[in-house]
Design a protein around this motif. Structure first.
Motif, PDB file in Angstrom:
ATOM      1  N   TYR A 137       5.002   4.630   1.996  1.00 26.28           N
ATOM      2  CA  TYR A 137       5.104   6.073   2.429  1.00 26.28           C
ATOM      3  C   TYR A 137       6.404   6.572   2.762  1.00 26.28           C
ATOM      4  O   TYR A 137       6.739   7.586   2.503  1.00 26.28           O
ATOM      5  CB  TYR A 137       4.114   5.983   3.667  1.00 26.28           C
ATOM      6  N   GLN A 144       1.351  -0.119   2.669  1.00 31.37           N
ATOM      7  CA  GLN A 144       1.120   1.296   2.837  1.00 31.37           C
ATOM      8  C   GLN A 144       2.367   1.991   3.852  1.00 31.37           C
ATOM      9  O   GLN A 144       2.908   2.985   3.585  1.00 31.37           O
ATOM     10  CB  GLN A 144      -0.114   1.604   3.635  1.00 31.37           C
ATOM     11  N   ILE A 186       0.427   7.594  -0.629  1.00 32.44           N
ATOM     12  CA  ILE A 186      -0.134   7.358   0.883  1.00 32.44           C
ATOM     13  C   ILE A 186       0.143   8.747   1.625  1.00 32.44           C
ATOM     14  O   ILE A 186       1.402   9.381   1.519  1.00 32.44           O
ATOM     15  CB  ILE A 186       0.977   6.292   1.289  1.00 32.44           C
ATOM     16  N   THR A 238      -4.934   1.620  -4.275  1.00 25.00           N
ATOM     17  CA  THR A 238      -4.000   0.548  -4.605  1.00 25.00           C
ATOM     18  C   THR A 238      -3.656  -0.026  -5.828  1.00 25.00           C
ATOM     19  O   THR A 238      -5.089  -0.314  -6.339  1.00 25.00           O
ATOM     20  CB  THR A 238      -4.270  -0.460  -3.277  1.00 25.00           C
TER      21      THR A 238
END
Length: 261
Positions: free
Chosen positions: A123, A119, A153, A173
């Motif tokens: 991002y 994540q 994200i 995910t």
């Protein structure tokens, strides 16, 4: 008409289909730090030697399994120890490459921080990755994959006022990445979806998705930092870059040239 009336062209099967940058992506990027990616021959060469050549070695290992299991949708649930070994190697490399790209986009990102999850680095790179429409990608000109499709994200402020990351609304995910983690940490436990051990997720379908995810990250990065001559001289992927022949013979026996659409 004969072959000498044409000029041969190189039709390397590139992963980029083309496409324009979407306006929402452009708006997001105007509010971000300028991305630190530019044409750099030295950076390209380092990446090629350190990462791309390793991808090609992993690819060779996958291709050897074709002698025993056909690459076909019907075999996506076929699992094995060899697939287990490869899915762990490929997904580990995705994490390494993702962190490296995140660091080059945002130098404040610490690649040595073992607490950095997918994540965190996704991002940072997700807008860069979404600049062009690179999915779906075809493997062996037949099987189609969109490994990063819909994965997004977002940052939010929790009740204590701290900035944190979470999945954006309607995002989740990628299944192949979740499967990798289940295989890595819980392979002897039962999967509630199938009532079988998570080891069964070390299968051809998840492995092919993982390979396509790694390929897209690496090729997009190489395209970002490499010039045409550097990009085109690289050894091609046997899975994703099958070249078109320059010429073909039509129904009348004439030599004709393929035209890139």
């Amino acid at each position: 008409m004969d072959a000498h009336s044409f000029v041969a062209r190189n039709f390397a099967h590139l992963y980029v289909v083309g496409g324009r940058q979407h306006s929402d992506v452009a708006k997001r990027q105007r509010g971000r730090k300028e991305m630190n990616l530019h044409k750099d021959a030295k950076r390209f060469l380092i990446f090629e030697k350190s990462y791309w050549n390793y991808f090609l070695e992993l690819e060779k290992q996958l291709l050897t399994t074709r002698r025993y299991v056909a690459f076909d949708v019907a075999n996506y649930k076929t699992y094995s120890m060899e697939y287990l070994k490869l899915i762990e190697a490929v997904c580990s490399e995705i994490d390494v490459v993702g962190k490296e790209i995140a660091h080059q986009i945002d130098p404040s990102f610490d690649v040595s921080d073992n607490s950095s999850t997918i994540q965190k680095w996704w991002y940072i790179i997700q807008d860069w990755y979404s600049e062009e429409n690179v999915e779906p990608i075809k493997m062996l000109d037949e099987l189609e994959f969109s490994p990063w499709d819909g994965y997004r994200i977002e940052e939010f402020v929790d009740k204590r006022g701290a900035k944190r990351l979470r999945l954006a609304e309607s995002s989740k995910t990628p299944y192949w990445w979740t499967s990798y983690n289940k295989v890595k940490h819980n392979r002897t436990l039962d999967d509630p979806e199938t009532q079988e051990q998570y080891f069964h997720r070390a299968n051809l379908g998840n492995l092919c998705h993982a390979f396509s995810a790694l390929y897209l990250l690496e090729k997009k990065y190489m395209k970002s930092v490499g010039r045409a001559e550097e990009y085109n001289r690289c050894q091609k992927s046997e899975l994703f870059e099958r070249e078109k022949p320059a010429f073909f013979v039509d129904e009348n026996g004439y030599w004709c040239q393929y035209i890139d659409d």
